[in-house]
Design an enzyme around this catalytic site. Structure first.
Site, PDB file in Angstrom:
ATOM      1  N   TYR A   1     -12.165  -1.758  -3.727  1.00 18.75           N
ATOM      2  CA  TYR A   1     -12.714  -1.929  -2.381  1.00 18.75           C
ATOM      3  C   TYR A   1     -14.242  -1.749  -2.342  1.00 18.75           C
ATOM      4  CZ  TYR A   1      -8.286  -2.380   0.199  1.00 18.75           C
ATOM      5  OH  TYR A   1      -7.093  -2.840   0.719  1.00 18.75           O
TER       6      TYR A   1
ATOM      7  N   LYS B   1       0.812  -1.213   0.000  1.00 22.32           N
ATOM      8  CA  LYS B   1       0.000   0.000   0.000  1.00 22.32           C
ATOM      9  C   LYS B   1       0.854   1.276   0.000  1.00 22.32           C
ATOM     10  CE  LYS B   1      -4.025  -2.169   2.219  1.00 22.32           C
ATOM     11  NZ  LYS B   1      -5.066  -2.002   3.274  1.00 22.32           N
TER      12      LYS B   1
ATOM     13  N   ASN C   1      -2.078   0.141   6.723  1.00 22.47           N
ATOM     14  CA  ASN C   1      -1.622  -1.136   7.267  1.00 22.47           C
ATOM     15  C   ASN C   1      -0.793  -1.942   6.277  1.00 22.47           C
ATOM     16  OD1 ASN C   1      -3.739  -1.864   5.664  1.00 22.47           O
ATOM     17  ND2 ASN C   1      -4.879  -2.992   7.226  1.00 22.47           N
TER      18      ASN C   1
ATOM     19  N   GLU D   1      -9.388 -10.186  -8.391  1.00 22.94           N
ATOM     20  CA  GLU D   1      -8.399  -9.129  -8.128  1.00 22.94           C
ATOM     21  C   GLU D   1      -7.185  -9.264  -9.038  1.00 22.94           C
ATOM     22  OE1 GLU D   1      -9.748  -8.638  -3.439  1.00 22.94           O
ATOM     23  OE2 GLU D   1      -7.738  -9.368  -3.895  1.00 22.94           O
TER      24      GLU D   1
ATOM     25  N   HIS E   1      -2.312  -5.464   1.405  1.00 24.67           N
ATOM     26  CA  HIS E   1      -3.605  -6.106   1.166  1.00 24.67           C
ATOM     27  C   HIS E   1      -3.333  -7.521   0.698  1.00 24.67           C
ATOM     28  CE1 HIS E   1      -7.394  -7.319  -0.653  1.00 24.67           C
ATOM     29  NE2 HIS E   1      -6.676  -7.698  -1.699  1.00 24.67           N
TER      30      HIS E   1
HETATM   31  P1  ATP Z   1      -7.263  -5.924   3.050  1.00 22.80           P
HETATM   32  O1  ATP Z   1      -8.622  -6.183   2.404  1.00 22.80           O
HETATM   33  O2  ATP Z   1      -6.717  -4.552   2.748  1.00 22.80           O
HETATM   34  O3  ATP Z   1      -6.297  -7.025   2.783  1.00 22.80           O
HETATM   35  P2  ATP Z   1      -8.283  -6.937   5.523  1.00 22.80           P
HETATM   36  O4  ATP Z   1      -8.921  -7.999   4.685  1.00 22.80           O
HETATM   37  O5  ATP Z   1      -7.408  -7.362   6.664  1.00 22.80           O
HETATM   38  O6  ATP Z   1      -7.437  -5.940   4.645  1.00 22.80           O
HETATM   39  P3  ATP Z   1     -10.804  -5.567   5.471  1.00 22.80           P
HETATM   40  O7  ATP Z   1     -11.831  -5.763   6.526  1.00 22.80           O
HETATM   41  O8  ATP Z   1     -11.000  -6.218   4.138  1.00 22.80           O
HETATM   42  O9  ATP Z   1      -9.408  -5.981   6.107  1.00 22.80           O
HETATM   43  O10 ATP Z   1     -10.622  -4.000   5.284  1.00 22.80           O
HETATM   44  C1  ATP Z   1     -10.012  -3.489   4.114  1.00 22.80           C
HETATM   45  C2  ATP Z   1      -9.114  -2.339   4.485  1.00 22.80           C
HETATM   46  O11 ATP Z   1      -9.914  -1.261   4.972  1.00 22.80           O
HETATM   47  C3  ATP Z   1      -8.131  -2.636   5.619  1.00 22.80           C
HETATM   48  O12 ATP Z   1      -6.933  -3.216   5.168  1.00 22.80           O
HETATM   49  C4  ATP Z   1      -7.874  -1.263   6.182  1.00 22.80           C
HETATM   50  O13 ATP Z   1      -6.891  -0.568   5.428  1.00 22.80           O
HETATM   51  C5  ATP Z   1      -9.216  -0.566   6.004  1.00 22.80           C
HETATM   52  N1  ATP Z   1      -9.982  -0.643   7.244  1.00 22.80           N
HETATM   53  C6  ATP Z   1     -10.615  -1.724   7.751  1.00 22.80           C
HETATM   54  N2  ATP Z   1     -11.206  -1.441   8.919  1.00 22.80           N
HETATM   55  C7  ATP Z   1     -10.965  -0.110   9.156  1.00 22.80           C
HETATM   56  C8  ATP Z   1     -11.293   0.793  10.194  1.00 22.80           C
HETATM   57  N3  ATP Z   1     -12.026   0.419  11.232  1.00 22.80           N
HETATM   58  N4  ATP Z   1     -10.849   2.074  10.093  1.00 22.80           N
HETATM   59  C9  ATP Z   1     -10.108   2.470   9.034  1.00 22.80           C
HETATM   60  N5  ATP Z   1      -9.744   1.658   8.016  1.00 22.80           N
HETATM   61  C10 ATP Z   1     -10.163   0.388   8.077  1.00 22.80           C
HETATM   62 MG    MG Z   2     -10.059  -7.623   2.933  1.00 26.02          MG
END
Ligand code: ATP
Ligand code: MG
Length: 137
Positions: free
Chosen positions: A49, A9, A112, A126, A115
């Site tokens: 997303y 990211k 974070n 994807e 992804h």
């Molecule tokens: P990713 O899909 O990016 O691999 P993930 O599957 O661990 O991450 P998801 O629940 O799919 O988590 O959320 C997608 C992304 O949205 C997260 O990686 C994070 O960057 C963001 N995100 C998720 N929860 C929050 C939150 N509570 N506040 C801010 N950003 C969030």
């Molecule tokens: Mg995810």
């Protein structure tokens, strides 16, 4: 042998730590079989997303994902999807286990660092969004 889709990211490219993240990926036994650096448009980030569009953090997420370049990747290995989720660590770095990418490098739940696809159906969709078959080697 399975494939998963990965994004390093904007917080990773900004801090110039993509090599360090790749070292953890390769150290976990995953092979980077496709990789390129791209700057996502807002539209591309929204599409990517879309599953989160009703969530309160959606606007911020799209903003962050399109604010600087990312590195998109295809990773290959045994159980690559689950293996990569393991190596990434919990979404919120505060909950991530030691040695995981997010524990080592993530700044906060939004920034974070990585992804990874969450299932084989999403991995296929994807990967196809960013790579054609002959770019995966
Ligand atoms: P990713 O899909 O990016 O691999 P993930 O599957 O661990 O991450 P998801 O629940 O799919 O988590 O959320 C997608 C992304 O949205 C997260 O990686 C994070 O960057 C963001 N995100 C998720 N929860 C929050 C939150 N509570 N506040 C801010 N950003 C969030
Ligand atoms: Mg995810």
């Amino acid at each position: 042998i399975e494939r998963t889709f990965s994004i390093l990211k904007p917080d990773a490219t900004r801090r110039n730590i993509t090599g360090k993240v790749n070292a953890l990926i390769e150290g976990a036994g995953l092979r980077i079989v496709a990789q390129k650096r791209v700057h996502l448009t807002r539209g591309q980030a929204e599409t990517f997303y879309a599953v989160h569009k009703e969530r309160p953090f959606f606007g911020e997420l799209v903003e962050q994902m399109s604010a600087a370049p990312v590195v998109v990747q295809v990773l290959e290995g045994e159980n690559a999807i689950a293996r990569y989720r393991e190596v990434m660590g919990a979404t919120n770095p505060a909950n991530a286990a030691p040695g995981t990418i997010r524990k080592e490098f993530a700044l906060n739940v939004g920034e974070n660092t990585v992804h990874g696809s969450d299932a084989s159906e999403t991995a296929s969709v994807e990967i196809a969004q960013f790579f054609s078959g002959n770019e995966i080697v």
